[in-house]
Enzyme design. Structure first.
Site, PDB file in Angstrom:
ATOM      1  N   HIS A 108       0.848  -1.193   0.000  1.00 36.66           N
ATOM      2  CA  HIS A 108       0.000   0.000   0.000  1.00 36.66           C
ATOM      3  C   HIS A 108       0.880   1.238   0.000  1.00 36.66           C
ATOM      4  O   HIS A 108       2.101   1.160   0.098  1.00 36.66           O
ATOM      5  CB  HIS A 108      -0.975   0.005   1.180  1.00 36.66           C
ATOM      6  CG  HIS A 108      -0.354   0.220   2.523  1.00 36.66           C
ATOM      7  ND1 HIS A 108      -1.055   0.723   3.593  1.00 36.66           N
ATOM      8  CD2 HIS A 108       0.889   0.017   2.998  1.00 36.66           C
ATOM      9  CE1 HIS A 108      -0.274   0.804   4.652  1.00 36.66           C
ATOM     10  NE2 HIS A 108       0.915   0.379   4.317  1.00 36.66           N
ATOM     11  N   CYS A 116       5.840   6.116   4.723  1.00 32.78           N
ATOM     12  CA  CYS A 116       4.700   5.320   4.237  1.00 32.78           C
ATOM     13  C   CYS A 116       3.956   5.969   3.076  1.00 32.78           C
ATOM     14  O   CYS A 116       3.003   5.406   2.552  1.00 32.78           O
ATOM     15  CB  CYS A 116       3.740   5.001   5.375  1.00 32.78           C
ATOM     16  SG  CYS A 116       4.473   3.869   6.576  1.00 32.78           S
ATOM     17  N   HIS A 135       4.935   0.365  -0.368  1.00 34.20           N
ATOM     18  CA  HIS A 135       5.664  -0.603   0.451  1.00 34.20           C
ATOM     19  C   HIS A 135       4.690  -1.698   0.871  1.00 34.20           C
ATOM     20  O   HIS A 135       3.497  -1.601   0.594  1.00 34.20           O
ATOM     21  CB  HIS A 135       6.283   0.078   1.681  1.00 34.20           C
ATOM     22  CG  HIS A 135       5.271   0.641   2.619  1.00 34.20           C
ATOM     23  ND1 HIS A 135       4.542   1.791   2.357  1.00 34.20           N
ATOM     24  CD2 HIS A 135       4.834   0.195   3.822  1.00 34.20           C
ATOM     25  CE1 HIS A 135       3.721   2.026   3.347  1.00 34.20           C
ATOM     26  NE2 HIS A 135       3.865   1.058   4.262  1.00 34.20           N
ATOM     27  N   HIS A 178       3.543  -5.062   3.804  1.00 31.75           N
ATOM     28  CA  HIS A 178       3.571  -5.606   5.157  1.00 31.75           C
ATOM     29  C   HIS A 178       3.188  -7.078   5.132  1.00 31.75           C
ATOM     30  O   HIS A 178       2.426  -7.515   4.275  1.00 31.75           O
ATOM     31  CB  HIS A 178       2.581  -4.874   6.067  1.00 31.75           C
ATOM     32  CG  HIS A 178       2.895  -3.427   6.266  1.00 31.75           C
ATOM     33  ND1 HIS A 178       3.900  -2.997   7.092  1.00 31.75           N
ATOM     34  CD2 HIS A 178       2.332  -2.318   5.726  1.00 31.75           C
ATOM     35  CE1 HIS A 178       3.943  -1.670   7.067  1.00 31.75           C
ATOM     36  NE2 HIS A 178       3.000  -1.236   6.243  1.00 31.75           N
ATOM     37  N   HIS A 234      -1.072 -10.462  -1.504  1.00 35.50           N
ATOM     38  CA  HIS A 234      -0.240 -10.100  -2.645  1.00 35.50           C
ATOM     39  C   HIS A 234      -0.935  -9.122  -3.593  1.00 35.50           C
ATOM     40  O   HIS A 234      -0.744  -9.154  -4.801  1.00 35.50           O
ATOM     41  CB  HIS A 234       0.258 -11.347  -3.389  1.00 35.50           C
ATOM     42  CG  HIS A 234       1.345 -12.034  -2.628  1.00 35.50           C
ATOM     43  ND1 HIS A 234       1.073 -12.890  -1.589  1.00 35.50           N
ATOM     44  CD2 HIS A 234       2.684 -11.958  -2.727  1.00 35.50           C
ATOM     45  CE1 HIS A 234       2.214 -13.337  -1.086  1.00 35.50           C
ATOM     46  NE2 HIS A 234       3.210 -12.773  -1.744  1.00 35.50           N
ATOM     47  N   GLU A 272       0.540  -5.071  11.803  1.00 38.77           N
ATOM     48  CA  GLU A 272       1.192  -4.568  10.593  1.00 38.77           C
ATOM     49  C   GLU A 272       2.688  -4.881  10.603  1.00 38.77           C
ATOM     50  O   GLU A 272       3.269  -5.191   9.578  1.00 38.77           O
ATOM     51  CB  GLU A 272       0.957  -3.056  10.498  1.00 38.77           C
ATOM     52  CG  GLU A 272       1.455  -2.432   9.229  1.00 38.77           C
ATOM     53  CD  GLU A 272       1.105  -0.967   9.138  1.00 38.77           C
ATOM     54  OE1 GLU A 272      -0.044  -0.656   8.779  1.00 38.77           O
ATOM     55  OE2 GLU A 272       1.989  -0.135   9.430  1.00 38.77           O
TER      56      GLU A 272
END
EC number: 4.-.-.-
Length: 149
Positions: free
Chosen positions: A16, A25, A29, A31, A75, A136
């Site tokens: 995201h 952020c 990137h 998680h 994914h 996260e």
């Protein structure tokens, strides 16, 4: 009979970006999320029911969460559809990437609100969503509780 809480954990990888954010952020990137889903209900008391003694079969809860959350978000890259990231999303989609466009900033907090609504729609009437926890990172998580909403 007593109310019992049942929790099942799920893992998925999602990318995201937070448009307009003032830190790292803002960049795309990902998680390794851990989602804990807790439901509450009374164990089935009908001795002729194959699920006797269960609040809900863990497998049934798994089917709901996998179909509504994990299979869609794993994914994938999530972008707020109301930001300039829409152009990047279109480019990624043309290259065969799984992109999800949402009408919210894709933070853990907002994702939990979305997930709660998706899960609640599919639970049997006798079962209530109690809480969600979305981890996260190893040290950061957000939680949603029905009692707070």
């Amino acid at each position: 009979m007593s109310n019992i809480r049942i929790t099942k954990q799920f893992d998925f990888e999602t990318g995201h970006a937070l448009y307009g954010y003032d830190g790292k952020c803002k960049n795309v990137h990902g998680h390794s999320y851990k989602l804990s889903v807790t439901v509450i209900g009374v164990p089935i008391s009908d001795t002729s029911n194959v699920k006797y003694g269960m609040v809900i079969d863990f497998g049934d809860l798994k089917k709901i969460v996998k179909s509504e959350i994990v299979d869609k978000f794993d994914h994938a890259t999530v972008f707020n559809k109301n930001t300039p990231h829409i152009e990047l999303a279109k480019e990624l989609e043309t290259r065969g990437h799984n992109v999800i466009l949402v009408d919210y900033q894709p933070t853990s907090e907002m994702m939990l609100i979305d997930f709660a609504e998706k899960i609640k729609k599919h639970l049997p009437e006798t079962i209530k969503l109690h809480s969600l926890k979305l981890q996260e990172t190893g040290t950061s998580h957000a939680e949603w509780f029905a009692s707070d909403n």
